[in-house]
Design a protein around this motif. Structure first.
Motif, mmCIF file in Angstrom:
data_model
loop_
_atom_site.group_PDB
_atom_site.id
_atom_site.type_symbol
_atom_site.label_atom_id
_atom_site.label_comp_id
_atom_site.label_asym_id
_atom_site.label_seq_id
_atom_site.Cartn_x
_atom_site.Cartn_y
_atom_site.Cartn_z
ATOM 1 N N ALA A 22 37.669 36.062 30.987
ATOM 2 C CA ALA A 22 36.521 36.394 30.141
ATOM 3 C C ALA A 22 35.400 35.380 30.317
ATOM 4 C CB ALA A 22 36.956 36.465 28.682
ATOM 5 N N ARG A 23 35.758 34.091 30.420
ATOM 6 C CA ARG A 23 34.750 33.051 30.627
ATOM 7 C C ARG A 23 34.071 33.227 31.979
ATOM 8 N NH1 ARG A 23 37.362 27.325 29.275
ATOM 9 N NH2 ARG A 23 35.216 26.678 29.658
ATOM 10 N N THR A 24 34.870 33.626 33.008
ATOM 11 C CA THR A 24 34.295 33.852 34.330
ATOM 12 C C THR A 24 33.276 34.980 34.307
ATOM 13 O OG1 THR A 24 36.383 33.127 35.342
ATOM 14 C CG2 THR A 24 34.864 34.368 36.743
ATOM 15 N N ASP A 64 41.467 35.224 39.496
ATOM 16 C CA ASP A 64 41.143 35.136 38.075
ATOM 17 C C ASP A 64 39.956 34.207 37.846
ATOM 18 O OD1 ASP A 64 43.176 36.839 37.265
ATOM 19 O OD2 ASP A 64 44.648 35.216 37.189
ATOM 20 N N PHE A 65 39.849 33.213 38.712
ATOM 21 C CA PHE A 65 38.758 32.247 38.587
ATOM 22 C C PHE A 65 37.445 32.822 39.107
ATOM 23 C CE2 PHE A 65 36.272 28.756 40.458
ATOM 24 C CZ PHE A 65 36.054 28.008 39.318
ATOM 25 N N MET A 66 37.500 33.534 40.242
ATOM 26 C CA MET A 66 36.315 34.161 40.831
ATOM 27 C C MET A 66 36.655 35.601 41.178
ATOM 28 S SD MET A 66 34.101 33.086 44.224
ATOM 29 C CE MET A 66 33.454 31.600 43.443
ATOM 30 N N SER A 67 35.831 36.520 40.729
ATOM 31 C CA SER A 67 36.125 37.938 40.941
ATOM 32 C C SER A 67 36.116 38.279 42.430
ATOM 33 C CB SER A 67 35.121 38.808 40.202
ATOM 34 O OG SER A 67 33.844 38.725 40.826
ATOM 35 N N ILE A 68 36.814 39.358 42.766
ATOM 36 C CA ILE A 68 36.890 39.802 44.161
ATOM 37 C C ILE A 68 35.494 40.162 44.675
ATOM 38 C CG2 ILE A 68 37.757 41.651 45.660
ATOM 39 C CD1 ILE A 68 40.294 41.656 43.944
ATOM 40 N N ASP A 69 34.676 40.808 43.822
ATOM 41 C CA ASP A 69 33.312 41.166 44.237
ATOM 42 C C ASP A 69 32.496 39.928 44.565
ATOM 43 O OD1 ASP A 69 33.813 43.832 43.980
ATOM 44 O OD2 ASP A 69 32.925 44.016 41.976
ATOM 45 N N SER A 70 32.649 38.860 43.750
ATOM 46 C CA SER A 70 31.906 37.620 44.007
ATOM 47 C C SER A 70 32.332 36.996 45.325
ATOM 48 C CB SER A 70 32.116 36.631 42.870
ATOM 49 O OG SER A 70 31.570 37.121 41.668
ATOM 50 N N GLN A 71 33.637 37.016 45.606
ATOM 51 C CA GLN A 71 34.129 36.468 46.874
ATOM 52 C C GLN A 71 33.564 37.244 48.058
ATOM 53 O OE1 GLN A 71 38.476 36.090 46.830
ATOM 54 N NE2 GLN A 71 38.388 36.032 44.589
ATOM 55 N N ASP A 72 33.602 38.598 47.964
ATOM 56 C CA ASP A 72 33.120 39.425 49.071
ATOM 57 C C ASP A 72 31.610 39.263 49.270
ATOM 58 O OD1 ASP A 72 35.681 40.312 49.444
ATOM 59 O OD2 ASP A 72 35.400 42.230 48.403
ATOM 60 N N LYS A 94 29.664 37.967 52.641
ATOM 61 C CA LYS A 94 28.588 38.804 53.192
ATOM 62 C C LYS A 94 27.312 37.985 53.382
ATOM 63 C CE LYS A 94 26.029 43.086 52.116
ATOM 64 N NZ LYS A 94 24.716 42.514 51.771
ATOM 65 N N ASN A 95 26.983 37.142 52.388
ATOM 66 C CA ASN A 95 25.777 36.311 52.494
ATOM 67 C C ASN A 95 25.881 35.310 53.635
ATOM 68 O OD1 ASN A 95 24.328 37.476 50.390
ATOM 69 N ND2 ASN A 95 25.283 36.175 48.849
ATOM 70 N N VAL A 96 27.076 34.739 53.823
ATOM 71 C CA VAL A 96 27.268 33.788 54.923
ATOM 72 C C VAL A 96 27.063 34.484 56.262
ATOM 73 C CG1 VAL A 96 28.926 32.285 56.080
ATOM 74 C CG2 VAL A 96 28.805 32.299 53.587
ATOM 75 N N ILE A 97 27.643 35.680 56.412
ATOM 76 C CA ILE A 97 27.519 36.423 57.666
ATOM 77 C C ILE A 97 26.061 36.757 57.960
ATOM 78 C CG2 ILE A 97 28.063 38.634 58.792
ATOM 79 C CD1 ILE A 97 30.748 38.564 57.283
#
Length: 321
Positions: free
Chosen positions: A48-50, A74-82, A86-89
């Motif tokens: 919830a805090r994330t 749980d710490f970082m959502s899957i969408d945020s990771q993806d 994507k931004n790095v690429i």
């Protein structure tokens, strides 16, 4: 757990949310075994805090999950990771944006920047010091850069004192980094200050110098103190050129602290570059630096020339965001 204890916890939690201004639309429960309760509650709170949900639960301040219970999803959502990958690429990172800015910069700016990096000792220390200055003395520095605030990389002259970097507020050089040819590795920062703020705090030149013993000061004589009533008659250096719609408007103008800064008669403080950050952290120095910089910008028009954009982007990386 009894119905009474559940109701009591509900009332406490709802009251906390109400005090925080959060509307609770419904309550949800999840069946769990007693041994799973603490771990599940911590996971839920962390998630919830994330997601930036407002929490009133006392456990919302829990440091983190135990290492054996921690899961990165749980710490970082899957969408945020993806999105990050994507931004790095796509080169949508600070490093990628800096490379694009370097490519599109003018030939002059690139030449000056390359010379600065190659020829100047401790270029990172200089950038850190300049960053400390703008974040202390310049309001909305991201917007001021390129108009009311400029940065330059001067060519070395034939004098024994060499300037490596200058920040210019309006028409006033308010911050510069220098070294002496005899001691090239020792860098100093010259910072312009409002002498009125220094004298207001310490009264005399001797008191100022003893308080900041590691610094060197060039201080003008203190200007005579005048009351607002006296200034209403005498005016100030800049008020003579202004038209006021009423005496109240003129009095309000003359009551502003910035109105009394004489940008033609500023003090200069010289400190070793490694002392810039800690010296600017002192409230009197910070105030004097901010007054000098803002007053210098107030009494000039925006000037878009003579600004090295690559240096600007290194000092103020937010411009690239």
């Amino acid at each position: 757990m009894t119905t009474a204890s559940i109701s009591a916890k509900q009332r406490i939690s709802l009251a906390a949310h109400r005090d925080a201004g959060t509307l609770v639309a419904f309550l949800a429960f999840r069946p769990l075994k007693k041994g799973q309760l603490k771990s599940a509650e911590e996971r839920t709170i962390l998630k919830a805090r994330t997601l930036n949900f407002p929490l009133a639960n006392i456990l919302s301040n829990h440091e983190a999950l135990d290492k054996e219970d921690m899961h990165f999803d749980d710490f970082m959502s899957i969408d945020s990771q993806d999105n990050f990958i994507k931004n790095v690429i796509e080169g949508n990172t600070y490093a990628g944006r800096w490379r694009a800015a370097y490519i599109r910069a003018s030939q002059q700016d690139r030449w000056e920047w390359d010379r600065f990096i190659r020829a100047t000792d401790r270029s990172n220390a200089q950038l850190i010091a300049a960053r400390a200055y703008i974040t202390t003395a310049i309001p909305k520095y991201q917007e001021c850069f390129g108009s009311y605030l400029r940065c330059t990389l001067p060519l070395p002259g034939r004098n024994s004192l060499v300037k490596t970097m200058t920040l210019i507020a309006g028409m006033t050089g308010v911050f510069e980094i220098v070294y002496y040819l005899q001691t090239k590795k020792q860098l100093y920062a010259n910072i312009m200050l409002d002498p009125g703020a220094l004298y207001e705090a310490y009264k005399t030149k001797e008191a100022i110098e003893s308080t900041f013993a590691w610094a060197k000061f060039e201080l003008p004589q203190p200007e005579p103190e005048r009351s607002i009533d006296e200034l209403m008659t005498l005016g100030t250096k800049h008020s003579h050129h202004m038209i006021f719609r009423s005496p109240m408007e003129k009095k309000a103008y003359l009551s502003r602290r910035l109105t009394h800064v004489n940008v033609k008669n500023l003090a200069m403080m010289t400190v070793p570059i490694d002392a810039v950050d800690s010296t600017l952290a002192h409230p009197v120095i910070a105030t004097a630096a901010a007054l000098a910089a803002v007053a210098s910008m107030r009494y000039s028009k925006p000037i878009g020339v003579d600004n090295n954009e690559l240096l600007m982007l290194k000092i103020c990386p937010e411009v690239l965001d």
